[in-house]
Scaffold this motif. Structure first.
Motif, PDB file in Angstrom:
ATOM      1  N   ILE A  16      13.932   1.222  -7.869  1.00 32.14           N
ATOM      2  CA  ILE A  16      12.971   2.124  -7.239  1.00 32.14           C
ATOM      3  C   ILE A  16      13.207   2.222  -5.802  1.00 32.14           C
ATOM      4  O   ILE A  16      14.061   1.473  -5.220  1.00 32.14           O
ATOM      5  N   VAL A  17      12.588   2.991  -4.971  1.00 35.18           N
ATOM      6  CA  VAL A  17      12.635   3.273  -3.453  1.00 35.18           C
ATOM      7  C   VAL A  17      11.191   3.531  -2.852  1.00 35.18           C
ATOM      8  O   VAL A  17      10.313   3.777  -3.848  1.00 35.18           O
ATOM      9  N   GLN A  18      11.157   3.579  -1.816  1.00 33.22           N
ATOM     10  CA  GLN A  18       9.969   3.460  -1.043  1.00 33.22           C
ATOM     11  C   GLN A  18       9.666   4.995  -0.963  1.00 33.22           C
ATOM     12  O   GLN A  18      10.654   5.727  -0.617  1.00 33.22           O
ATOM     13  N   TYR A  19       8.540   5.570  -1.061  1.00 39.52           N
ATOM     14  CA  TYR A  19       8.073   6.958  -0.611  1.00 39.52           C
ATOM     15  C   TYR A  19       7.827   6.979   0.545  1.00 39.52           C
ATOM     16  O   TYR A  19       6.770   6.445   1.388  1.00 39.52           O
ATOM     17  N   VAL A  20       8.428   8.195   1.390  1.00 33.13           N
ATOM     18  CA  VAL A  20       8.198   8.330   2.768  1.00 33.13           C
ATOM     19  C   VAL A  20       8.283   9.843   2.881  1.00 33.13           C
ATOM     20  O   VAL A  20       8.886  10.528   2.089  1.00 33.13           O
ATOM     21  N   ASP A  21       7.769  10.432   3.932  1.00 33.76           N
ATOM     22  CA  ASP A  21       7.651  11.903   4.095  1.00 33.76           C
ATOM     23  C   ASP A  21       9.047  12.578   4.151  1.00 33.76           C
ATOM     24  O   ASP A  21       9.081  13.570   3.462  1.00 33.76           O
ATOM     25  N   SER A  22      10.074  11.836   4.405  1.00 30.76           N
ATOM     26  CA  SER A  22      11.439  12.670   4.542  1.00 30.76           C
ATOM     27  C   SER A  22      12.052  12.581   3.055  1.00 30.76           C
ATOM     28  O   SER A  22      12.997  13.189   2.640  1.00 30.76           O
ATOM     29  N   VAL A  23      11.356  12.061   1.931  1.00 31.92           N
ATOM     30  CA  VAL A  23      12.016  11.888   0.613  1.00 31.92           C
ATOM     31  C   VAL A  23      11.628  13.418   0.072  1.00 31.92           C
ATOM     32  O   VAL A  23      10.285  13.896   0.229  1.00 31.92           O
ATOM     33  N   HIS A  24      12.347  14.029  -0.478  1.00 34.18           N
ATOM     34  CA  HIS A  24      12.214  15.461  -1.229  1.00 34.18           C
ATOM     35  C   HIS A  24      11.813  15.194  -2.482  1.00 34.18           C
ATOM     36  O   HIS A  24      12.731  14.842  -3.598  1.00 34.18           O
ATOM     37  N   GLY A  69       0.835  -1.296   0.084  1.00 31.67           N
ATOM     38  CA  GLY A  69      -0.165  -0.086   0.037  1.00 31.67           C
ATOM     39  C   GLY A  69       0.882   1.338   0.180  1.00 31.67           C
ATOM     40  O   GLY A  69       0.372   2.429   0.005  1.00 31.67           O
ATOM     41  N   GLN A  70       2.148   1.194  -0.034  1.00 33.51           N
ATOM     42  CA  GLN A  70       3.089   2.392   0.026  1.00 33.51           C
ATOM     43  C   GLN A  70       3.258   2.609  -1.212  1.00 33.51           C
ATOM     44  O   GLN A  70       3.637   1.888  -2.035  1.00 33.51           O
ATOM     45  N   PRO A  71       3.287   3.941  -1.738  1.00 27.18           N
ATOM     46  CA  PRO A  71       3.790   4.377  -2.893  1.00 27.18           C
ATOM     47  C   PRO A  71       5.515   4.214  -3.116  1.00 27.18           C
ATOM     48  O   PRO A  71       5.987   4.045  -2.138  1.00 27.18           O
ATOM     49  N   VAL A  72       5.725   4.046  -4.281  1.00 29.32           N
ATOM     50  CA  VAL A  72       6.996   3.607  -4.851  1.00 29.32           C
ATOM     51  C   VAL A  72       7.212   4.497  -5.927  1.00 29.32           C
ATOM     52  O   VAL A  72       6.529   5.027  -6.745  1.00 29.32           O
ATOM     53  N   MET A  73       8.807   4.932  -6.034  1.00 27.54           N
ATOM     54  CA  MET A  73       9.172   5.947  -7.173  1.00 27.54           C
ATOM     55  C   MET A  73      10.422   5.721  -7.325  1.00 27.54           C
ATOM     56  O   MET A  73      11.177   4.993  -6.818  1.00 27.54           O
ATOM     57  N   ASP A 121      13.743   7.777  -7.323  1.00 27.61           N
ATOM     58  CA  ASP A 121      14.225   9.139  -6.868  1.00 27.61           C
ATOM     59  C   ASP A 121      15.338   9.465  -7.798  1.00 27.61           C
ATOM     60  O   ASP A 121      16.480   8.781  -7.328  1.00 27.61           O
ATOM     61  N   GLN A 122      15.477  10.404  -8.564  1.00 24.13           N
ATOM     62  CA  GLN A 122      16.601  10.656  -9.291  1.00 24.13           C
ATOM     63  C   GLN A 122      17.732  11.016  -8.566  1.00 24.13           C
ATOM     64  O   GLN A 122      18.928  10.888  -9.152  1.00 24.13           O
ATOM     65  N   ASP A 123      17.688  11.658  -7.459  1.00 26.25           N
ATOM     66  CA  ASP A 123      18.830  11.944  -6.665  1.00 26.25           C
ATOM     67  C   ASP A 123      19.343  10.664  -6.086  1.00 26.25           C
ATOM     68  O   ASP A 123      20.553  10.630  -5.589  1.00 26.25           O
ATOM     69  N   VAL A 124      18.611   9.575  -6.079  1.00 20.89           N
ATOM     70  CA  VAL A 124      19.314   8.410  -5.252  1.00 20.89           C
ATOM     71  C   VAL A 124      19.729   7.328  -6.530  1.00 20.89           C
ATOM     72  O   VAL A 124      20.838   6.862  -6.410  1.00 20.89           O
ATOM     73  N   ASP A 125      18.723   7.053  -7.521  1.00 24.31           N
ATOM     74  CA  ASP A 125      18.968   6.092  -8.427  1.00 24.31           C
ATOM     75  C   ASP A 125      18.227   6.066  -9.613  1.00 24.31           C
ATOM     76  O   ASP A 125      16.919   6.163  -9.253  1.00 24.31           O
ATOM     77  N   ALA A 126      18.759   6.248 -10.765  1.00 21.77           N
ATOM     78  CA  ALA A 126      17.853   6.656 -11.959  1.00 21.77           C
ATOM     79  C   ALA A 126      17.171   5.303 -12.557  1.00 21.77           C
ATOM     80  O   ALA A 126      16.226   5.391 -13.670  1.00 21.77           O
ATOM     81  N   ASP A 127      17.446   4.031 -12.109  1.00 24.10           N
ATOM     82  CA  ASP A 127      17.080   3.032 -12.332  1.00 24.10           C
ATOM     83  C   ASP A 127      16.091   2.156 -11.761  1.00 24.10           C
ATOM     84  O   ASP A 127      14.985   1.563 -12.104  1.00 24.10           O
TER      85      ASP A 127
END
Length: 152
Positions: free
Chosen positions: A48-56, A34-38, A40-46
């Protein structure tokens, strides 16, 4: 609400579509159903990471979908672990106290943290549009992959 600490209860309209994506292991990560995933171009362009409030979240990041399963990885693991993700055109129902009527149908839906739906695009991952509110659930038609419109 706040970031998820357990799998979220989900409902679906119609058939759910899923895809598998590799998880970034630059840091230890725990995904909840149920968690959004994305991406994050600042972390890895290929991968995915989990989205949490601290992610900009910025306008170059990409909302991929909603985690269909819980999964964890450890920092430095080989980037070979996949996670199943709900993607468009799935219509996912989330328990929500934010949306209680159909007044905002068609609006862009984001997450302000991993457990809270929002209409605010600034610094939040975008996942879809509001499809219907029914029985305490807010149904979101996923439009992923979605380049985030955030400029925050």
């Amino acid at each position: 609400m706040a970031d998820l600490t357990a799998d979220a209860p989900l409902r679906f309209k119609g058939e759910a579509k899923t895809e598998f994506f590799l998880i970034d292991t630059a840091a230890s990560r725990t995904f909840y159903r149920g968690q959004p995933v994305m991406i994050d171009q600042d972390v890895d362009a290929d991968n995915i990471v989990q989205y949490v409030d601290s992610v900009h979240c910025v306008a170059t990041d990409i909302g991929i979908g909603i985690a269909a399963e819980g999964k964890s990885v450890v920092s430095g693991d080989p980037e070979t672990t996949c996670i199943e993700v709900y993607v468009a055109p799935t219509i996912v129902g989330f328990k929500s106290t934010i949306f209680t009527t159909n007044l905002s149908l068609g609006s862009v839906i984001c997450f302000s943290d991993s457990g809270t739906l929002s209409l605010t695009t600034t610094d939040n991952v975008q996942v879809g549009t509001l499809f219907k509110v029914e029985d305490g659930y807010c149904y979101v038609k996923l439009t992923t992959p979605q380049v985030c419109i955030s400029t925050g």
